[in-house]
Design an enzyme around this catalytic site. Structure first.
Site, PDB file in Angstrom:
ATOM      1  N   ASN A  12       0.873  -1.175   0.000  1.00  0.00           N
ATOM      2  CA  ASN A  12       0.000   0.000   0.000  1.00  0.00           C
ATOM      3  C   ASN A  12       0.909   1.224   0.000  1.00  0.00           C
ATOM      4  O   ASN A  12       1.474   1.581   1.035  1.00  0.00           O
ATOM      5  CB  ASN A  12      -0.907  -0.014   1.234  1.00  0.00           C
ATOM      6  CG  ASN A  12      -1.711   1.277   1.357  1.00  0.00           C
ATOM      7  OD1 ASN A  12      -1.794   2.053   0.408  1.00  0.00           O
ATOM      8  ND2 ASN A  12      -2.296   1.487   2.521  1.00  0.00           N
ATOM      9  N   LYS A  14       0.183   4.278  -0.328  1.00  0.00           N
ATOM     10  CA  LYS A  14      -0.425   5.496   0.222  1.00  0.00           C
ATOM     11  C   LYS A  14      -0.156   6.647  -0.759  1.00  0.00           C
ATOM     12  O   LYS A  14      -0.206   6.422  -1.957  1.00  0.00           O
ATOM     13  CB  LYS A  14       0.094   5.744   1.646  1.00  0.00           C
ATOM     14  CG  LYS A  14      -0.055   4.482   2.520  1.00  0.00           C
ATOM     15  CD  LYS A  14       0.197   4.700   3.972  1.00  0.00           C
ATOM     16  CE  LYS A  14       0.001   3.375   4.719  1.00  0.00           C
ATOM     17  NZ  LYS A  14       0.142   3.499   6.165  1.00  0.00           N
ATOM     18  N   HIS A  97      -9.365   1.569   5.094  1.00  0.00           N
ATOM     19  CA  HIS A  97      -8.073   1.737   5.771  1.00  0.00           C
ATOM     20  C   HIS A  97      -8.224   2.699   6.949  1.00  0.00           C
ATOM     21  O   HIS A  97      -9.005   3.643   6.888  1.00  0.00           O
ATOM     22  CB  HIS A  97      -7.035   2.255   4.771  1.00  0.00           C
ATOM     23  CG  HIS A  97      -5.644   2.196   5.313  1.00  0.00           C
ATOM     24  ND1 HIS A  97      -5.139   3.152   6.153  1.00  0.00           N
ATOM     25  CD2 HIS A  97      -4.667   1.271   5.155  1.00  0.00           C
ATOM     26  CE1 HIS A  97      -3.905   2.820   6.485  1.00  0.00           C
ATOM     27  NE2 HIS A  97      -3.598   1.688   5.898  1.00  0.00           N
ATOM     28  N   GLU A  99      -6.464   5.064   7.928  1.00  0.00           N
ATOM     29  CA  GLU A  99      -6.233   6.479   7.592  1.00  0.00           C
ATOM     30  C   GLU A  99      -7.487   7.089   6.966  1.00  0.00           C
ATOM     31  O   GLU A  99      -7.804   8.258   7.195  1.00  0.00           O
ATOM     32  CB  GLU A  99      -5.011   6.600   6.673  1.00  0.00           C
ATOM     33  CG  GLU A  99      -3.721   6.362   7.451  1.00  0.00           C
ATOM     34  CD  GLU A  99      -2.587   5.772   6.646  1.00  0.00           C
ATOM     35  OE1 GLU A  99      -2.636   5.784   5.403  1.00  0.00           O
ATOM     36  OE2 GLU A  99      -1.633   5.267   7.290  1.00  0.00           O
ATOM     37  N   GLU A 165      -5.007  -4.456  10.863  1.00  0.00           N
ATOM     38  CA  GLU A 165      -3.975  -3.433  11.008  1.00  0.00           C
ATOM     39  C   GLU A 165      -4.220  -2.660  12.308  1.00  0.00           C
ATOM     40  O   GLU A 165      -5.001  -1.699  12.319  1.00  0.00           O
ATOM     41  CB  GLU A 165      -4.013  -2.465   9.831  1.00  0.00           C
ATOM     42  CG  GLU A 165      -3.721  -3.105   8.498  1.00  0.00           C
ATOM     43  CD  GLU A 165      -3.197  -2.084   7.493  1.00  0.00           C
ATOM     44  OE1 GLU A 165      -2.085  -2.292   7.000  1.00  0.00           O
ATOM     45  OE2 GLU A 165      -3.885  -1.088   7.226  1.00  0.00           O
ATOM     46  N   GLY A 171       2.809   2.814  10.764  1.00  0.00           N
ATOM     47  CA  GLY A 171       3.737   3.924  10.579  1.00  0.00           C
ATOM     48  C   GLY A 171       4.464   4.344  11.844  1.00  0.00           C
ATOM     49  O   GLY A 171       5.105   5.393  11.882  1.00  0.00           O
ATOM     50  N   SER A 211       3.796  -1.593  10.491  1.00  0.00           N
ATOM     51  CA  SER A 211       5.255  -1.651  10.682  1.00  0.00           C
ATOM     52  C   SER A 211       5.829  -3.023  10.336  1.00  0.00           C
ATOM     53  O   SER A 211       6.803  -3.473  10.962  1.00  0.00           O
ATOM     54  CB  SER A 211       5.641  -1.238  12.114  1.00  0.00           C
ATOM     55  OG  SER A 211       5.247   0.112  12.359  1.00  0.00           O
TER      56      SER A 211
HETATM   57  P1  13P Z   1       3.273   0.783   7.653  1.00  0.00           P
HETATM   58  O1  13P Z   1       3.770  -0.522   7.094  1.00  0.00           O
HETATM   59  O2  13P Z   1       3.991   1.971   7.098  1.00  0.00           O
HETATM   60  O3  13P Z   1       3.188   0.754   9.146  1.00  0.00           O
HETATM   61  O4  13P Z   1       1.765   0.953   7.128  1.00  0.00           O
HETATM   62  C1  13P Z   1       0.888  -0.095   7.273  1.00  0.00           C
HETATM   63  C2  13P Z   1      -0.336   0.200   6.507  1.00  0.00           C
HETATM   64  O5  13P Z   1      -1.091   1.094   6.849  1.00  0.00           O
HETATM   65  C3  13P Z   1      -0.594  -0.582   5.284  1.00  0.00           C
HETATM   66  O6  13P Z   1      -1.880  -0.366   4.816  1.00  0.00           O
END
Ligand code: 13P
Length: 257
Positions: A12, A14, A97, A99, A165, A171, A211
Site C-alpha cells: 500500500n 499510500k 483503511h 487512515e 492493522e 507507521g 510496521s
Molecule cells: P506501515 O507498514 O507503514 O506501518 O503501514 C501499514 C499500513 O497502513 C498498510 O496499509
C-alpha cells in the site's frame, strides 16, 4: 501446520510515487521476480494506475487501488468509481483503511458499501480493520474487531481478504508481537467462521499490517493464521518489499509454519 492459503503480499503505497517513480519501482520488482507460491499486489496512487497497469500486463503481479466509491457514477467530486478502475485493469481495492477512517470520515457502514460495490464489479476487496491504542489498552480489541466485521456477511467471502492493522502499529515502527498478531487473527478467523461458515473462513486470507518490515516479517508471516501482509513504508523500497515476499514464500513452502 502447513498453510492451506496462498500467502498474499500487498504493497500500500499510500500517497507516494508518481508515474516516474512507479515505473522505476515496478521495473526493479519485475527484474527481481516475485518468488513462486506467493501472490503479490501493488497499490499505487490513482494517477499511477494506468502506467502501472501497462507495465504489469503479462506479469504475475496484481494491481490494486487504495479506495473506491460506492456508486457507479454521479456527482461525487474527487471520487473514483469501480468501473473506472476495472477499465484500467485494476483487480483489487483496499477499503476502510484506518487512515480513511481517522482522517476522511470513513465508517464501518461506508466501508461496507464501497466493498459491496467493488465486488459487484469484479474487484477483489482488502477490507481493513484494527483497534486504536486506547481501545487495546481498555481491553476492547476483540469488541472492536467484532463491530468492524459485523457487516461482512453482506460480502462474498470468495473475493474478500481481511487486513488486521492495529492502528497503533501503523507507521509507528512498533509492530504487533507475534502473539498479539496470531491471537487477533485466530479470533478473526473464528468470527469469520461464524459469519460465513468454517469452510470459507478456512480459505480466507487474513493479512497483518502495521510496521511490517524485513526484520520482523519472518516471524510474523510464520504465524498459523497470518496469511500475508499489507505493507506501507517497507513496500516503497524494492529490496525490502522483496525480502518480505521471500518470507511469505517460506511460509508457502511450509518452512516457517
Ligand atoms: P506501515 O507498514 O507503514 O506501518 O503501514 C501499514 C499500513 O497502513 C498498510 O496499509
Amino acid at each position: 501446520m502447513t498453510a492451506v492459503r496462498r500467502p498474499l503480499v500487498v504493497g500500500n503505497w499510500k500517497m507516494h510515487k508518481g508515474v516516474a517513480e512507479t515505473a522505476a519501482f515496478l521495473e526493479g520488482l519485475l527484474a527481481a521476480g516475485p518468488p513462486s507460491g506467493v501472490e503479490v499486489i501493488v497499490c499505487p496512487p490513482f494517477t499511477s494506475l494506468p502506467h502501472a497497469a501497462m507495465l504489469l500486463t503479462g506479469s504475475s503481479l496484481g494491481l490494486g487501488a487504495q479506495n473506491v466509491h460506492w456508486e457507479d457514477h454521479g456527482a461525487f467530486t474527487g471520487e473514483i468509481a469501480a468501473p473506472m478502475l476495472r477499465e484500467l485493469g485494476v483487480g483489487w481495492v483496499i477499503v476502510g483503511h484506518s487512515e480513511r477512517r481517522a482522517l476522511f470520515g470513513e465508517t464501518d457502514e461506508s466501508a461496507l458499501r464501497r466493498a459491496a460495490c467493488a465486488q459487484a464489479h469484479g474487484l477483489e476487496v482488502i477490507f481493513c480493520i484494527g483497534e486504536t491504542l486506547a481501545e487495546r489498552e481498555a481491553g476492547a480489541t476483540f469488541a472492536v474487531l467484532e463491530r468492524q466485521t459485523a457487516g461482512l456477511g453482506a460480502l462474498d467471502p470468495g473475493h474478500l481478504v481481511v487486513a488486521y492493522e492495529p492502528v497503533w502499529a501503523i507507521g509507528t515502527g512498533r509492530n504487533a508481537t507475534t502473539e498479539q498478531a496470531q491471537e487477533a487473527h485466530y479470533e478473526l478467523r473464528r468470527r469469520l467462521a461464524g459469519i460465513f461458515g468454517a469452510g470459507p473462513a478456512e480459505q480466507m486470507r487474513i493479512l497483518y499490517g502495521g510496521s511490517l518490515k524485513p526484520s520482523n516479517s519472518g516471524e510474523l508471516l510464520a504465524q498459523p493464521d497470518v496469511d500475508g501482509g499489507l505493507i506501507g513504508g517497507a513496500s516503497l523500497d524494492v529490496d525490502s518489499f522483496c525480502a518480505i515476499m521471500r518470507d511469505a514464500a517460506s511460509r508457502a513452502a511450509g518452512v516457517g509454519s
